[in-house]
Motif scaffolding. Structure first.
Motif, PDB file in Angstrom:
ATOM      1  N   GLU A 220     -12.846  -6.048   0.238  1.00 50.30           N
ATOM      2  CA  GLU A 220     -14.300  -5.934   0.104  1.00 50.30           C
ATOM      3  C   GLU A 220     -14.908  -4.854   0.996  1.00 50.30           C
ATOM      4  O   GLU A 220     -16.052  -4.449   0.800  1.00 50.30           O
ATOM      5  CB  GLU A 220     -14.978  -7.281   0.373  1.00 50.30           C
ATOM      6  N   HIS A 221     -14.155  -4.352   1.963  1.00 51.04           N
ATOM      7  CA  HIS A 221     -14.638  -3.301   2.852  1.00 51.04           C
ATOM      8  C   HIS A 221     -14.158  -1.912   2.435  1.00 51.04           C
ATOM      9  O   HIS A 221     -14.556  -0.925   3.038  1.00 51.04           O
ATOM     10  CB  HIS A 221     -14.195  -3.575   4.299  1.00 51.04           C
ATOM     11  N   GLY A 222     -13.283  -1.828   1.434  1.00 51.18           N
ATOM     12  CA  GLY A 222     -12.765  -0.544   0.975  1.00 51.18           C
ATOM     13  C   GLY A 222     -11.437  -0.143   1.595  1.00 51.18           C
ATOM     14  O   GLY A 222     -10.959   0.957   1.376  1.00 51.18           O
ATOM     15  N   SER A 223     -10.831  -1.031   2.363  1.00 40.61           N
ATOM     16  CA  SER A 223      -9.513  -0.743   2.957  1.00 40.61           C
ATOM     17  C   SER A 223      -8.417  -0.993   1.924  1.00 40.61           C
ATOM     18  O   SER A 223      -8.468  -1.979   1.182  1.00 40.61           O
ATOM     19  CB  SER A 223      -9.270  -1.628   4.181  1.00 40.61           C
ATOM     20  N   ALA A 224      -7.431  -0.112   1.897  1.00 44.07           N
ATOM     21  CA  ALA A 224      -6.345  -0.228   0.915  1.00 44.07           C
ATOM     22  C   ALA A 224      -5.441  -1.408   1.253  1.00 44.07           C
ATOM     23  O   ALA A 224      -5.014  -1.590   2.385  1.00 44.07           O
ATOM     24  CB  ALA A 224      -5.533   1.053   0.909  1.00 44.07           C
TER      25      ALA A 224
ATOM     26  N   MET B 112       5.123  12.878  -0.307  1.00 45.59           N
ATOM     27  CA  MET B 112       5.468  12.110  -1.487  1.00 45.59           C
ATOM     28  C   MET B 112       6.977  12.166  -1.761  1.00 45.59           C
ATOM     29  O   MET B 112       7.600  11.139  -2.056  1.00 45.59           O
ATOM     30  CB  MET B 112       4.685  12.638  -2.695  1.00 45.59           C
ATOM     31  N   ALA B 113       7.555  13.350  -1.626  1.00 46.20           N
ATOM     32  CA  ALA B 113       8.996  13.497  -1.840  1.00 46.20           C
ATOM     33  C   ALA B 113       9.781  12.731  -0.779  1.00 46.20           C
ATOM     34  O   ALA B 113      10.765  12.052  -1.092  1.00 46.20           O
ATOM     35  CB  ALA B 113       9.380  14.971  -1.825  1.00 46.20           C
ATOM     36  N   SER B 114       9.349  12.814   0.463  1.00 45.56           N
ATOM     37  CA  SER B 114      10.034  12.105   1.549  1.00 45.56           C
ATOM     38  C   SER B 114       9.966  10.595   1.377  1.00 45.56           C
ATOM     39  O   SER B 114      10.920   9.884   1.671  1.00 45.56           O
ATOM     40  CB  SER B 114       9.429  12.472   2.901  1.00 45.56           C
ATOM     41  N   ALA B 115       8.818  10.107   0.900  1.00 45.07           N
ATOM     42  CA  ALA B 115       8.629   8.670   0.714  1.00 45.07           C
ATOM     43  C   ALA B 115       9.236   8.176  -0.607  1.00 45.07           C
ATOM     44  O   ALA B 115       9.285   6.971  -0.848  1.00 45.07           O
ATOM     45  CB  ALA B 115       7.144   8.336   0.758  1.00 45.07           C
ATOM     46  N   ARG B 116       9.662   9.120  -1.431  1.00 45.12           N
ATOM     47  CA  ARG B 116      10.234   8.785  -2.748  1.00 45.12           C
ATOM     48  C   ARG B 116       9.302   7.888  -3.545  1.00 45.12           C
ATOM     49  O   ARG B 116       9.670   6.813  -4.013  1.00 45.12           O
ATOM     50  CB  ARG B 116      11.601   8.144  -2.594  1.00 45.12           C
TER      51      ARG B 116
ATOM     52  N   ALA C 140       0.800  -1.225   0.000  1.00 46.78           N
ATOM     53  CA  ALA C 140       0.000   0.000   0.000  1.00 46.78           C
ATOM     54  C   ALA C 140       0.834   1.278   0.000  1.00 46.78           C
ATOM     55  O   ALA C 140       0.476   2.252  -0.619  1.00 46.78           O
ATOM     56  CB  ALA C 140      -0.966   0.010   1.171  1.00 46.78           C
ATOM     57  N   GLY C 141       1.956   1.294   0.694  1.00 44.63           N
ATOM     58  CA  GLY C 141       2.776   2.506   0.722  1.00 44.63           C
ATOM     59  C   GLY C 141       2.113   3.597   1.524  1.00 44.63           C
ATOM     60  O   GLY C 141       1.227   3.347   2.339  1.00 44.63           O
ATOM     61  N   PRO C 142       2.518   4.833   1.267  1.00 47.16           N
ATOM     62  CA  PRO C 142       1.986   5.948   2.064  1.00 47.16           C
ATOM     63  C   PRO C 142       0.480   6.144   1.871  1.00 47.16           C
ATOM     64  O   PRO C 142      -0.001   6.205   0.759  1.00 47.16           O
ATOM     65  CB  PRO C 142       2.744   7.161   1.541  1.00 47.16           C
ATOM     66  N   GLN C 143      -0.213   6.202   2.997  1.00 42.23           N
ATOM     67  CA  GLN C 143      -1.638   6.506   3.000  1.00 42.23           C
ATOM     68  C   GLN C 143      -1.830   7.800   3.775  1.00 42.23           C
ATOM     69  O   GLN C 143      -1.300   7.951   4.864  1.00 42.23           O
ATOM     70  CB  GLN C 143      -2.429   5.380   3.653  1.00 42.23           C
ATOM     71  N   VAL C 144      -2.580   8.710   3.201  1.00 39.97           N
ATOM     72  CA  VAL C 144      -2.795  10.011   3.827  1.00 39.97           C
ATOM     73  C   VAL C 144      -4.281  10.289   3.928  1.00 39.97           C
ATOM     74  O   VAL C 144      -5.083   9.711   3.204  1.00 39.97           O
ATOM     75  CB  VAL C 144      -2.075  11.137   3.048  1.00 39.97           C
ATOM     76  N   CYS C 145      -4.634  11.181   4.828  1.00 40.98           N
ATOM     77  CA  CYS C 145      -6.029  11.557   5.031  1.00 40.98           C
ATOM     78  C   CYS C 145      -6.437  12.615   4.009  1.00 40.98           C
ATOM     79  O   CYS C 145      -5.614  13.427   3.571  1.00 40.98           O
ATOM     80  CB  CYS C 145      -6.231  12.063   6.450  1.00 40.98           C
TER      81      CYS C 145
ATOM     82  N   HIS D 242       3.024   8.326  -5.972  1.00 41.01           N
ATOM     83  CA  HIS D 242       1.593   8.368  -5.677  1.00 41.01           C
ATOM     84  C   HIS D 242       1.350   8.201  -4.184  1.00 41.01           C
ATOM     85  O   HIS D 242       2.198   7.695  -3.454  1.00 41.01           O
ATOM     86  CB  HIS D 242       0.858   7.261  -6.446  1.00 41.01           C
ATOM     87  N   LEU D 243       0.184   8.641  -3.753  1.00 41.09           N
ATOM     88  CA  LEU D 243      -0.276   8.476  -2.374  1.00 41.09           C
ATOM     89  C   LEU D 243      -1.699   7.944  -2.409  1.00 41.09           C
ATOM     90  O   LEU D 243      -2.521   8.392  -3.214  1.00 41.09           O
ATOM     91  CB  LEU D 243      -0.286   9.817  -1.629  1.00 41.09           C
ATOM     92  N   LEU D 244      -1.992   7.004  -1.528  1.00 39.74           N
ATOM     93  CA  LEU D 244      -3.363   6.560  -1.349  1.00 39.74           C
ATOM     94  C   LEU D 244      -4.051   7.531  -0.403  1.00 39.74           C
ATOM     95  O   LEU D 244      -3.482   7.914   0.614  1.00 39.74           O
ATOM     96  CB  LEU D 244      -3.399   5.150  -0.763  1.00 39.74           C
TER      97      LEU D 244
END
Length: 134
Positions: free
Chosen positions: A122-126, A44-48, A27-32, A51-53
């Motif tokens: 199925e619940h929408g979780s990444a 995004m730059a810090s995580a190199r 999944a990688g970085p997930q943000v609100c 994309h962000l979820l």
């Protein structure tokens, strides 16, 4: 003259990667979705990553933003430092499931004209991201 060796393919061979689960990235970085565009670009730059979820207040995946998407929003005439990800996401989706076949996912990506899809349960979780190889 160059010799080329050809190996016959079995007629009952299965595809190397038959489902999205076989090739998706974690999944990688997930943000609100209340995060600002500037902070998202910094994350995004810090995580190199490219994309962000994006998740809502309940932790469900509501979309994916790319660096190009964020940069275009920041460079737009309506931009201010208060613009949040929820303001630029637009419609939810597209999404894919880990049991989706690669052929179906490829069709979905071509039809939607995207380079990456969030993979959700199925619940929408990444669960991860299906991205085109570069």
């Amino acid at each position: 003259m160059t010799l080329v060796q050809v190996q016959p393919r079995s007629t009952n061979a299965t595809a190397v990667h038959s489902t999205v689960a076989d090739v998706m990235d974690t999944a990688g970085p997930q943000v609100c979705d209340d995060m600002t565009v500037e902070v998202a670009l910094s994350v995004m730059a810090s995580a190199r990553t490219g994309h962000l979820l994006v998740c809502d207040d309940s932790g469900l995946c509501i979309g994916l933003v790319t660096q190009a998407h964020l940069t275009a929003a920041r460079d737009g005439s309506a931009y201010s430092d208060r613009v949040q990800l929820r303001d630029i996401l637009g419609d939810r989706g597209p999404f894919t499931s880990p049991v989706t076949t690669m052929a179906e996912a490829g069709h979905m990506m071509r039809y939607s004209q995207v380079d990456a899809l969030p993979v959700v349960d199925e619940h929408g979780s990444a669960l991860g991201v299906l991205a085109l190889a570069r």
